[in-house]
Design an enzyme around this catalytic site. Sequence first.
Site: not given
Length: 381
Positions: A29, A49, A123, A153, A215, A268, A272, A280
């Site tokens: 993302w 990283r 989130k 998204t 969500k 969203d 999802t 999820n």
Amino acid sequence: MKIEAVDGDPIPFRASPYATVAVIGAGSWGTALAATAARSGARVRLWGRNRQVVDAINRTHRNDRHLADVPLPSRLAAVHDMANALAGAEAVLIVVPSRSVRSVARQVAEYIGPDVPVAICAKGIEDETGLLMTQVAAEELGARPLGTVSGPTFARETALNHPTAATVAFPFSHADRLAPATSPAARLALTLTTESFRAYVSDDLVGVEVCGAVKNVIAIACGMMSGAGFAENTRAALITRGVDEMKALAEALGGRRETVTGLSGIGDLTLTCSSTTSRNMTLGMQLGQGIARADCFDGRPVVVEGEANARSVTDLARRAGVAMPICEAVRAVLHEGAHLGRTFAGLWSRPIEAEPRALALSLDHPAADAAIAALAERIHA
């Protein structure tokens, strides 16, 4: 204040996008958002990283670990040094897993000025404190403008330039309300808008963040029931009642119910709960099929945000006095050893209620025992 033209009509304020943007987090993302801002014309530095990932982005213009098949704009520069990433940034997007927001925000605070807006693109609700992600960041970043980018998204589709829409939310100060086009939310929306990515502006940060956390939990519930063999009726019911749980918690925390009907809420949630691209949804489906949690994702240690959210969301709801039966059911299965079939049978056999909350009504379910027996028998997980 507004500038008056000769004929007395107000001249609208001219908004300008941010010229230099730092994106902190080179996951899927973060990479997609960095690519979007670069395509819009911003100078973008993407911090990661992993030095190998950073070097590969600069060398091949691809993120080999995430979105390996998606070409990235040549004007996007990846960096491994945090100070270098943030030097001169006019706006910052922190795009890391929710559990890392606090530590990363603490690092960011060392290198940016007091007026630089920061969007927290994670989130969830912090498990230990019950704080929303921007509230977590505020404890590390102080009084800097804090907001979020949220909506339906999937990263790969965004990076591939599929038509996509999202909400950019920041609290509006008095000055922002006098000149909303110059607010951080509006300027960041312009910074992210391209021929395929369309950003909308919101001043309801709490509402948008609550939607993003809840969500994930509802998506696990939908996955569980889909994995158990149920189809569209069941999923539609869970999505719809999940929206009601979102509205109740958002309103209790100071958000607006109408926000839940927007991109960060229904948008969203629908996405999802409708695709196994969502981790999820996928976790829920595997659990619904009777796969043990340790064996999900072929035993790989995949982070599923809704798994932690199931506990933090319901903890927060309990403190706020908000009933969230779907989220409570997911929590019971994931964290309290509850039997999936019996738990969801209990959810479906609850007393009959009215849809409008103003109509106070609770009737004993006339077939509660039969509902429990039938569902518990059909769900074997």
